[in-house]
Scaffold this motif. Structure first.
Motif, PDB file in Angstrom:
ATOM      1  N   MET A  79      28.363 -35.672  44.815  1.00  0.00           N
ATOM      2  CA  MET A  79      27.421 -34.811  46.202  1.00  0.00           C
ATOM      3  C   MET A  79      28.384 -33.744  47.126  1.00  0.00           C
ATOM      4  N   LEU A  80      29.034 -33.907  46.740  1.00  0.00           N
ATOM      5  CA  LEU A  80      30.565 -33.033  48.289  1.00  0.00           C
ATOM      6  C   LEU A  80      29.589 -31.659  47.590  1.00  0.00           C
ATOM      7  N   VAL A  81      30.416 -31.897  46.237  1.00  0.00           N
ATOM      8  CA  VAL A  81      30.668 -30.311  45.655  1.00  0.00           C
ATOM      9  C   VAL A  81      29.606 -29.043  45.621  1.00  0.00           C
ATOM     10  N   ALA A  82      28.185 -29.934  45.372  1.00  0.00           N
ATOM     11  CA  ALA A  82      27.152 -28.802  45.999  1.00  0.00           C
ATOM     12  C   ALA A  82      27.427 -27.733  47.547  1.00  0.00           C
ATOM     13  N   TYR A  83      27.418 -29.078  48.288  1.00  0.00           N
ATOM     14  CA  TYR A  83      28.409 -28.462  49.650  1.00  0.00           C
ATOM     15  C   TYR A  83      28.667 -27.910  49.873  1.00  0.00           C
ATOM     16  N   LEU A  84      29.974 -27.256  48.924  1.00  0.00           N
ATOM     17  CA  LEU A  84      31.249 -26.617  48.702  1.00  0.00           C
ATOM     18  C   LEU A  84      30.830 -25.221  48.576  1.00  0.00           C
ATOM     19  N   LEU A  85      30.134 -25.550  47.233  1.00  0.00           N
ATOM     20  CA  LEU A  85      29.625 -23.885  46.886  1.00  0.00           C
ATOM     21  C   LEU A  85      29.659 -23.390  47.971  1.00  0.00           C
ATOM     22  N   GLY A  86      28.062 -23.866  48.335  1.00  0.00           N
ATOM     23  CA  GLY A  86      27.337 -23.357  49.453  1.00  0.00           C
ATOM     24  C   GLY A  86      26.305 -22.408  49.210  1.00  0.00           C
ATOM     25  N   VAL A  87      24.832 -22.435  49.311  1.00  0.00           N
ATOM     26  CA  VAL A  87      23.809 -21.616  49.168  1.00  0.00           C
ATOM     27  C   VAL A  87      23.305 -21.487  50.164  1.00  0.00           C
ATOM     28  N   GLU A  88      22.508 -19.956  49.489  1.00  0.00           N
ATOM     29  CA  GLU A  88      21.650 -18.945  49.987  1.00  0.00           C
ATOM     30  C   GLU A  88      20.450 -18.505  49.570  1.00  0.00           C
ATOM     31  N   PRO A  89      19.445 -18.934  50.185  1.00  0.00           N
ATOM     32  CA  PRO A  89      17.925 -18.507  49.312  1.00  0.00           C
ATOM     33  C   PRO A  89      18.165 -17.294  48.733  1.00  0.00           C
ATOM     34  N   GLY A  90      17.227 -17.251  47.792  1.00  0.00           N
ATOM     35  CA  GLY A  90      17.199 -15.811  47.227  1.00  0.00           C
ATOM     36  C   GLY A  90      18.292 -15.785  46.437  1.00  0.00           C
ATOM     37  N   GLU A  91      18.914 -15.880  46.029  1.00  0.00           N
ATOM     38  CA  GLU A  91      20.314 -15.886  44.912  1.00  0.00           C
ATOM     39  C   GLU A  91      20.154 -16.298  43.528  1.00  0.00           C
ATOM     40  N   THR A  92      20.783 -16.098  43.222  1.00  0.00           N
ATOM     41  CA  THR A  92      20.629 -15.955  41.300  1.00  0.00           C
ATOM     42  C   THR A  92      22.269 -17.071  41.265  1.00  0.00           C
ATOM     43  N   ILE A  93      22.252 -17.541  41.001  1.00  0.00           N
ATOM     44  CA  ILE A  93      22.901 -19.174  40.779  1.00  0.00           C
ATOM     45  C   ILE A  93      23.172 -20.181  39.883  1.00  0.00           C
ATOM     46  N   LEU A  94      24.117 -19.786  38.755  1.00  0.00           N
ATOM     47  CA  LEU A  94      24.628 -20.120  37.738  1.00  0.00           C
ATOM     48  C   LEU A  94      25.408 -21.592  37.756  1.00  0.00           C
ATOM     49  N   ASP A  95      25.352 -22.795  37.190  1.00  0.00           N
ATOM     50  CA  ASP A  95      25.194 -24.070  36.391  1.00  0.00           C
ATOM     51  C   ASP A  95      25.977 -23.652  35.283  1.00  0.00           C
ATOM     52  N   MET A  96      27.072 -23.802  34.928  1.00  0.00           N
ATOM     53  CA  MET A  96      28.172 -23.915  33.652  1.00  0.00           C
ATOM     54  C   MET A  96      28.041 -24.766  32.507  1.00  0.00           C
ATOM     55  N   ALA A  97      28.080 -25.699  33.251  1.00  0.00           N
ATOM     56  CA  ALA A  97      27.958 -27.334  32.218  1.00  0.00           C
ATOM     57  C   ALA A  97      26.934 -28.559  33.319  1.00  0.00           C
ATOM     58  N   ALA A  98      25.750 -27.725  33.284  1.00  0.00           N
ATOM     59  CA  ALA A  98      24.443 -27.962  34.058  1.00  0.00           C
ATOM     60  C   ALA A  98      24.057 -29.213  33.918  1.00  0.00           C
ATOM     61  N   ALA A  99      23.732 -30.184  32.685  1.00  0.00           N
ATOM     62  CA  ALA A  99      23.796 -30.684  32.723  1.00  0.00           C
ATOM     63  C   ALA A  99      23.945 -32.658  32.088  1.00  0.00           C
ATOM     64  N   PRO A 100      23.951 -34.145  33.259  1.00  0.00           N
ATOM     65  CA  PRO A 100      22.313 -34.405  33.253  1.00  0.00           C
ATOM     66  C   PRO A 100      21.501 -34.116  34.527  1.00  0.00           C
ATOM     67  N   GLY A 101      22.085 -33.025  35.287  1.00  0.00           N
ATOM     68  CA  GLY A 101      21.413 -32.333  36.612  1.00  0.00           C
ATOM     69  C   GLY A 101      21.832 -32.281  37.894  1.00  0.00           C
ATOM     70  N   GLY A 102      22.660 -33.221  38.122  1.00  0.00           N
ATOM     71  CA  GLY A 102      23.211 -34.100  39.812  1.00  0.00           C
ATOM     72  C   GLY A 102      23.427 -32.657  40.390  1.00  0.00           C
ATOM     73  N   LYS A 103      24.719 -31.608  40.033  1.00  0.00           N
ATOM     74  CA  LYS A 103      24.964 -30.347  40.675  1.00  0.00           C
ATOM     75  C   LYS A 103      23.158 -29.485  40.906  1.00  0.00           C
ATOM     76  N   SER A 104      22.978 -29.406  39.809  1.00  0.00           N
ATOM     77  CA  SER A 104      21.706 -28.646  39.747  1.00  0.00           C
ATOM     78  C   SER A 104      20.688 -28.907  40.941  1.00  0.00           C
ATOM     79  N   THR A 105      19.768 -29.915  40.652  1.00  0.00           N
ATOM     80  CA  THR A 105      18.919 -30.562  41.508  1.00  0.00           C
ATOM     81  C   THR A 105      19.861 -30.406  43.181  1.00  0.00           C
ATOM     82  N   HIS A 106      21.002 -30.384  43.241  1.00  0.00           N
ATOM     83  CA  HIS A 106      21.098 -30.458  44.688  1.00  0.00           C
ATOM     84  C   HIS A 106      20.792 -29.512  45.116  1.00  0.00           C
ATOM     85  N   ILE A 107      21.667 -28.549  44.465  1.00  0.00           N
ATOM     86  CA  ILE A 107      21.711 -26.764  44.262  1.00  0.00           C
ATOM     87  C   ILE A 107      20.470 -26.469  45.037  1.00  0.00           C
ATOM     88  N   GLN A 108      19.310 -26.241  44.112  1.00  0.00           N
ATOM     89  CA  GLN A 108      17.626 -26.507  44.560  1.00  0.00           C
ATOM     90  C   GLN A 108      17.094 -26.734  45.394  1.00  0.00           C
TER      91      GLN A 108
END
Length: 352
Positions: A139-168
């Motif tokens: 869970m901690l990982v997405a917080y440390l990436l940081g996210v801003e609305p409207g950005e284009t974010i790439l998740d390169m090893a995304a499945a099964p979706g833990g980080k991707s769903t957290h980013i969204q």
């Protein structure tokens, strides 16, 4: 070295051509366990080489603590999806069903499930997308990436979706997320989780992420998430077979895959963009050494110091291998120190 003359898929050949890298690889591949490591490994059912690595990094006393912690059951933890429901309301709903839950103080959406009358993955609330089953370190990982609305974010090893769903979740579904993974089965799981949790602003692509520069060009991602494939040495509490299932040859093979992926991530990031690299492993070969070699291969990357509520600095000394001092800016999570899975997290930035 001039990074422009290498593509991600050529990184291993370039790295192995380095006399220094070859010498380091030989030291890693030929690691011999001490008598102490062999004795501890025999008592606990571990690979002696893995125990020797614990001793090299932590010292004998803490290595024993880590081995003991790895025998403890991993707590069941979930990430509340506050895109659909306030976390306090989810806690109340679960409590009414007989669950005993407690908030994880250092994670805004983290909840530990202490008692469960039914499996936490079999509730109506889970099916409705109100939470995701996830370890605190993950869970901690997405917080440390940081996210801003409207950005284009790439998740390169995304499945099964833990980080991707957290980013969204963190962006309120307002980023353009490009979720890429090579596994057809795991990509089906990612799409299912995205739909279950109410997220729509994403593109799911099944591909080898090392080929993305030829598919999508370079220099376009505002942020990159890279939770790499790993040996899984950090999840022994979840999968005890990891105690002895990997050789040092396996570790080196995966190391070069990780290095190729991280190298490619920098190519895909726009100048100034951060890349969050994470590996579920306790081995420096999958963490600090990957980052250190990236810095050797490219001059357009810097390591950022992470501000995290938990964690220890990265390892800067290991088997006589030359690890950059910048690796101390990275973060390690240890079961015996932080109660999580074993994790390495580092945020690098492509220079402007």
């Amino acid at each position: 070295m001039d990074s422009s003359i290498y593509s991600g898929l050529k990184v291993e050949a370039v790295a192995r051509a380095s006399r220094v890298f070859r010498r380091e690889d030989e030291a890693i591949a030929s690691l011999k366990p001490s008598r102490t490591a062999e004795r501890l490994a025999g008592e606990a059912g571990y690979s002696p080489v893995l125990v020797e690595k614990y001793i090299q990094i932590l010292g004998e006393e803490e290595a024993r603590e880590l081995i003991a912690w790895n025998d403890k059951p991993l707590p069941e933890t979930i990430r509340c999806n506050d895109f659909l429901i306030p976390c306090s309301e989810l806690e109340s709903m679960l409590s009414q069903k007989g669950f005993v839950v407690s908030r994880i103080p250092w994670l805004p959406h983290g909840i530990e499930v202490i008692e469960q009358p039914i499996r936490v993955g079999a509730t109506h609330e889970y099916m409705q997308g109100l939470y995701y089953i996830q370890d605190p370190g993950s869970m901690l990982v997405a917080y440390l990436l940081g996210v801003e609305p409207g950005e284009t974010i790439l998740d390169m090893a995304a499945a099964p979706g833990g980080k991707s769903t957290h980013i969204q979740q963190l962006s309120r579904d307002s980023t353009i997320l490009v979720a890429v993974d090579i596994s057809r089965r795991r990509m089906r799981a990612l799409r299912s989780h995205m739909q279950r949790m109410g997220f729509r602003s994403y593109v799911a692509l099944r591909a080898d992420s090392r080929l993305l520069p030829s598919i999508a060009g370079i220099g376009w991602a505002d942020r990159v998430m890279l939770d790499v494939p790993s040996t899984g040495e950090g999840i022994i509490r979840k999968d005890p077979e990891r105690r002895r299932s990997r050789s040092q040859a396996d570790v080196l093979r995966i190391h070069y895959l990780q290095l190729e992926l991280l190298y490619t991530a920098v190519d895909l990031a726009r100048p100034g963009a951060p890349i969050l690299y994470a590996a579920c492993s306790t081995s420096p070969e999958e963490g600090e050494l990957v980052v250190s070699r990236l810095l050797e291969l490219r001059s357009d990357v810097e390591v950022e110091r992470l501000e995290s509520p938990v964690g220890s600095p990265g390892v800067d000394s290991y088997l006589g291998v030359d690890i950059s001092g910048e690796a101390r800016r990275c973060l390690r999570l240890w079961p015996q120190r932080h109660g999580t899975e074993g994790f390495f997290i580092c945020r690098v930035r492509r220079r402007v």
